[in-house]
Design a protein around this motif. Structure first.
Motif, PDB file in Angstrom:
ATOM      1  N   PRO A 287       0.818  -1.229   0.000  1.00 44.34           N
ATOM      2  CA  PRO A 287       0.000   0.000   0.000  1.00 44.34           C
ATOM      3  C   PRO A 287       0.854   1.283   0.000  1.00 44.34           C
ATOM      4  O   PRO A 287       0.513   2.248  -0.681  1.00 44.34           O
ATOM      5  CB  PRO A 287      -0.834  -0.133   1.278  1.00 44.34           C
ATOM      6  CG  PRO A 287      -0.941  -1.620   1.489  1.00 44.34           C
ATOM      7  CD  PRO A 287       0.405  -2.155   1.082  1.00 44.34           C
ATOM      8  N   CYS A 288       1.936   1.296   0.753  1.00 45.47           N
ATOM      9  CA  CYS A 288       2.810   2.480   0.739  1.00 45.47           C
ATOM     10  C   CYS A 288       3.468   2.647  -0.618  1.00 45.47           C
ATOM     11  O   CYS A 288       3.526   3.745  -1.175  1.00 45.47           O
ATOM     12  CB  CYS A 288       3.916   2.348   1.787  1.00 45.47           C
ATOM     13  SG  CYS A 288       3.305   2.410   3.471  1.00 45.47           S
ATOM     14  N   TRP A 289       3.974   1.541  -1.129  1.00 43.09           N
ATOM     15  CA  TRP A 289       4.723   1.597  -2.383  1.00 43.09           C
ATOM     16  C   TRP A 289       3.869   2.159  -3.514  1.00 43.09           C
ATOM     17  O   TRP A 289       4.316   2.958  -4.334  1.00 43.09           O
ATOM     18  CB  TRP A 289       5.275   0.203  -2.718  1.00 43.09           C
ATOM     19  CG  TRP A 289       6.341   0.177  -3.770  1.00 43.09           C
ATOM     20  CD1 TRP A 289       6.863   1.248  -4.446  1.00 43.09           C
ATOM     21  CD2 TRP A 289       7.011  -0.982  -4.282  1.00 43.09           C
ATOM     22  NE1 TRP A 289       7.817   0.824  -5.337  1.00 43.09           N
ATOM     23  CE2 TRP A 289       7.927  -0.546  -5.254  1.00 43.09           C
ATOM     24  CE3 TRP A 289       6.933  -2.348  -3.993  1.00 43.09           C
ATOM     25  CZ2 TRP A 289       8.756  -1.420  -5.952  1.00 43.09           C
ATOM     26  CZ3 TRP A 289       7.755  -3.225  -4.686  1.00 43.09           C
ATOM     27  CH2 TRP A 289       8.660  -2.768  -5.662  1.00 43.09           C
ATOM     28  N   ARG A 290       2.577   1.731  -3.549  1.00 43.80           N
ATOM     29  CA  ARG A 290       1.756   2.219  -4.670  1.00 43.80           C
ATOM     30  C   ARG A 290       1.528   3.735  -4.584  1.00 43.80           C
ATOM     31  O   ARG A 290       1.503   4.409  -5.619  1.00 43.80           O
ATOM     32  CB  ARG A 290       0.450   1.428  -4.785  1.00 43.80           C
ATOM     33  CG  ARG A 290      -0.525   1.523  -3.643  1.00 43.80           C
ATOM     34  CD  ARG A 290      -1.848   0.795  -3.959  1.00 43.80           C
ATOM     35  NE  ARG A 290      -1.662  -0.628  -4.173  1.00 43.80           N
ATOM     36  CZ  ARG A 290      -2.048  -1.590  -3.320  1.00 43.80           C
ATOM     37  NH1 ARG A 290      -2.662  -1.267  -2.189  1.00 43.80           N
ATOM     38  NH2 ARG A 290      -1.833  -2.857  -3.570  1.00 43.80           N
ATOM     39  N   VAL A 291       1.411   4.264  -3.390  1.00 38.83           N
ATOM     40  CA  VAL A 291       1.262   5.735  -3.272  1.00 38.83           C
ATOM     41  C   VAL A 291       2.553   6.422  -3.731  1.00 38.83           C
ATOM     42  O   VAL A 291       2.518   7.454  -4.416  1.00 38.83           O
ATOM     43  CB  VAL A 291       0.895   6.135  -1.824  1.00 38.83           C
ATOM     44  CG1 VAL A 291       0.830   7.654  -1.685  1.00 38.83           C
ATOM     45  CG2 VAL A 291      -0.435   5.512  -1.425  1.00 38.83           C
ATOM     46  N   MET A 292       3.689   5.832  -3.393  1.00 40.56           N
ATOM     47  CA  MET A 292       4.977   6.412  -3.810  1.00 40.56           C
ATOM     48  C   MET A 292       5.138   6.369  -5.333  1.00 40.56           C
ATOM     49  O   MET A 292       5.677   7.305  -5.935  1.00 40.56           O
ATOM     50  CB  MET A 292       6.110   5.665  -3.098  1.00 40.56           C
ATOM     51  CG  MET A 292       6.063   5.869  -1.586  1.00 40.56           C
ATOM     52  SD  MET A 292       7.131   4.716  -0.681  1.00 40.56           S
ATOM     53  CE  MET A 292       8.661   5.654  -0.679  1.00 40.56           C
ATOM     54  N   ILE A 293       4.690   5.290  -5.956  1.00 40.06           N
ATOM     55  CA  ILE A 293       4.754   5.219  -7.421  1.00 40.06           C
ATOM     56  C   ILE A 293       3.848   6.301  -8.028  1.00 40.06           C
ATOM     57  O   ILE A 293       4.241   7.008  -8.961  1.00 40.06           O
ATOM     58  CB  ILE A 293       4.353   3.809  -7.928  1.00 40.06           C
ATOM     59  CG1 ILE A 293       5.362   2.765  -7.452  1.00 40.06           C
ATOM     60  CG2 ILE A 293       4.257   3.789  -9.459  1.00 40.06           C
ATOM     61  CD1 ILE A 293       4.971   1.312  -7.772  1.00 40.06           C
ATOM     62  N   ALA A 294       2.644   6.442  -7.467  1.00 46.51           N
ATOM     63  CA  ALA A 294       1.722   7.475  -7.977  1.00 46.51           C
ATOM     64  C   ALA A 294       2.353   8.862  -7.854  1.00 46.51           C
ATOM     65  O   ALA A 294       2.288   9.676  -8.777  1.00 46.51           O
ATOM     66  CB  ALA A 294       0.389   7.417  -7.229  1.00 46.51           C
ATOM     67  N   LEU A 295       2.980   9.138  -6.713  1.00 47.09           N
ATOM     68  CA  LEU A 295       3.630  10.448  -6.512  1.00 47.09           C
ATOM     69  C   LEU A 295       4.721  10.678  -7.557  1.00 47.09           C
ATOM     70  O   LEU A 295       4.841  11.775  -8.116  1.00 47.09           O
ATOM     71  CB  LEU A 295       4.209  10.523  -5.092  1.00 47.09           C
ATOM     72  CG  LEU A 295       3.179  10.717  -3.959  1.00 47.09           C
ATOM     73  CD1 LEU A 295       3.768  10.317  -2.607  1.00 47.09           C
ATOM     74  CD2 LEU A 295       2.685  12.156  -3.923  1.00 47.09           C
ATOM     75  N   GLU A 296       5.486   9.645  -7.830  1.00 47.24           N
ATOM     76  CA  GLU A 296       6.547   9.764  -8.847  1.00 47.24           C
ATOM     77  C   GLU A 296       5.939  10.003 -10.231  1.00 47.24           C
ATOM     78  O   GLU A 296       6.397  10.870 -10.982  1.00 47.24           O
ATOM     79  CB  GLU A 296       7.398   8.484  -8.884  1.00 47.24           C
ATOM     80  CG  GLU A 296       8.241   8.224  -7.649  1.00 47.24           C
ATOM     81  CD  GLU A 296       9.437   9.166  -7.515  1.00 47.24           C
ATOM     82  OE1 GLU A 296       9.950   9.630  -8.548  1.00 47.24           O
ATOM     83  OE2 GLU A 296       9.836   9.453  -6.371  1.00 47.24           O
ATOM     84  N   GLU A 297       4.922   9.224 -10.569  1.00 50.03           N
ATOM     85  CA  GLU A 297       4.316   9.348 -11.903  1.00 50.03           C
ATOM     86  C   GLU A 297       3.690  10.723 -12.113  1.00 50.03           C
ATOM     87  O   GLU A 297       3.683  11.247 -13.223  1.00 50.03           O
ATOM     88  CB  GLU A 297       3.257   8.251 -12.127  1.00 50.03           C
ATOM     89  CG  GLU A 297       3.807   6.836 -12.223  1.00 50.03           C
ATOM     90  CD  GLU A 297       4.570   6.561 -13.537  1.00 50.03           C
ATOM     91  OE1 GLU A 297       4.379   7.304 -14.516  1.00 50.03           O
ATOM     92  OE2 GLU A 297       5.361   5.594 -13.555  1.00 50.03           O
ATOM     93  N   LYS A 298       3.149  11.300 -11.014  1.00 49.15           N
ATOM     94  CA  LYS A 298       2.537  12.625 -11.134  1.00 49.15           C
ATOM     95  C   LYS A 298       3.559  13.741 -10.951  1.00 49.15           C
ATOM     96  O   LYS A 298       3.182  14.898 -10.755  1.00 49.15           O
ATOM     97  CB  LYS A 298       1.375  12.770 -10.125  1.00 49.15           C
ATOM     98  CG  LYS A 298       0.246  11.749 -10.240  1.00 49.15           C
ATOM     99  CD  LYS A 298      -0.332  11.556 -11.632  1.00 49.15           C
ATOM    100  CE  LYS A 298      -1.194  12.697 -12.117  1.00 49.15           C
ATOM    101  NZ  LYS A 298      -1.779  12.406 -13.471  1.00 49.15           N
ATOM    102  N   MET A 299       4.841  13.408 -11.017  1.00 45.98           N
ATOM    103  CA  MET A 299       5.933  14.396 -10.939  1.00 45.98           C
ATOM    104  C   MET A 299       5.897  15.195  -9.635  1.00 45.98           C
ATOM    105  O   MET A 299       6.107  16.401  -9.632  1.00 45.98           O
ATOM    106  CB  MET A 299       5.866  15.360 -12.138  1.00 45.98           C
ATOM    107  CG  MET A 299       5.907  14.669 -13.496  1.00 45.98           C
ATOM    108  SD  MET A 299       7.445  13.739 -13.746  1.00 45.98           S
ATOM    109  CE  MET A 299       8.567  15.070 -14.130  1.00 45.98           C
TER     110      MET A 299
END
Lengths: 226, 226
Positions: B15-27
């Motif tokens: 669950p944490c990792w997916r939020v971090m990926i989203a943050l990266e993808e949204k710059m």
């Protein structure tokens, strides 16, 4: 539009019920549907399997689009019919965040309710433990306290994510409705029970009320000793 | 914008990792964050509890908006930064439906992976049964076959919901990454393993790769006998 929709459903399933509430709220009455019996295992039929490899309900089709996960179907309906019927996901970002938060938290309440109310159904006889059921009950009591606190904090006559009925209510109400039905002591969640009373006659909810609940208004009492 | 964000996280938590990926993808690089240790129970700290009554991670705050459920945080980020970075939920309704469907189906894969890989962690010693673990394994094998079939049907080098990287990949990749790490036999899901290879060096994923996986590249082998 509704004529190009097909819903396979079983009575009383919270995932099916939430899709039916969403359809009502989006003014999509008149959709085609097929009522299947859990007891007779009808949701495992070829017709469902052709659309849903999980052989589960809800199974939902709109034209050529198939979307079977209940939350996914609800999100899809809101997106496809954004300006029709009730607006279920608000534009305001802070309101929207709370709708998403409560919507997704519903999985916790649903799973914990299942883990107590349907313990004997899900756990084979030789694998049951009083200690596990006790832990599940404690976990459910804590979960109910959390939701009751949310409503308490929102104030009198509030919906789950504020002063308007939203997607949070669409997905969570069918879970909450199990608590009075299965004889959960009112004191475990007095605010949730007020919320239940406030919503149970809402047209979308009344129109989609589980058929077997109409036939047998009294449910089992698997939550009596919570 | 990212400076007004705060993420509390633990390393390796899907669950944490997916939020971090989203943050990266949204710059949204440059967000504030606090890395907490599961082992030391740091996610139960007062700082987290003040924002998240569940005392869980991820706990995520953007300005005054708190959204802690990982799927909810991802949906919120896409909505709040729709035109920034990668577009994670497409406009086309058919594509969108498939993104929502695979996104929400991820809960099945995640739960079934936990039920096998972390069986001893979740089930107290006196309540463990070989029969239950065997059933969990069969259920996970069937689940993997389903996802492998999805990818097979989509064709070579496809993402989970089509030819583009979407929210389905954001939320599901952290679960899929556990299979090679925990020594799941490759033949259980050859297409998923190709997908894993294709995505593991994607910048958003590499930038958020679990710290403890970098330190200890070899995980336990709890999926070896699947």
């Amino acid at each position: 539009m509704a004529q190009s929709m097909m819903l396979y459903w079983c009575s009383g399933s919270p995932p099916c019920w939430r899709v039916m509430i969403a359809l009502e709220e989006k003014m999509l009455q008149g959709y085609k549907h097929k009522h299947l019996s859990f007891e007779k295992n009808e949701h495992k039929c070829e017709e469902v399997k052709a659309l849903n490899p999980r052989a589960q309900v809800p199974t939902f089709k709109h034209g050529d689009i198939v979307v079977n996960e209940s939350f996914a179907a609800c999100l899809y309906l809101e997106s496809a019919f954004k300006s029709q019927g009730t607006r279920l996901i608000p534009d305001d970002l802070a309101e929207q965040a709370l709708v998403y938060q409560r919507m997704l938290e519903t999985n916790n309440l649903q799973q914990k309710m299942y883990d107590v109310a349907f313990y004997d159904y899900y756990v084979p006889e030789g694998e049951r433990h009083e200690s596990a059921l006790k832990r599940n009950k404690e976990s459910l009591v804590a979960e109910l306290k959390l939701w009751d606190g949310y409503l308490e904090k929102m104030g009198k006559a509030s919906y789950l994510a504020g002063k308007n009925f939203t997607m949070a209510d669409v997905v969570c109400f069918p879970v909450i409705a199990y608590f009075p039905r299965l004889h959960c002591p009112r004191e475990r969640c007095p605010r949730l029970m007020e919320y239940y009373e406030m919503l149970k006659d809402r047209p979308s909810i009344k129109a989609s009320w589980p058929l077997e609940w109409l036939e047998k208004p009294e449910g089992q009492d698997t939550l009596k000793n919570l």
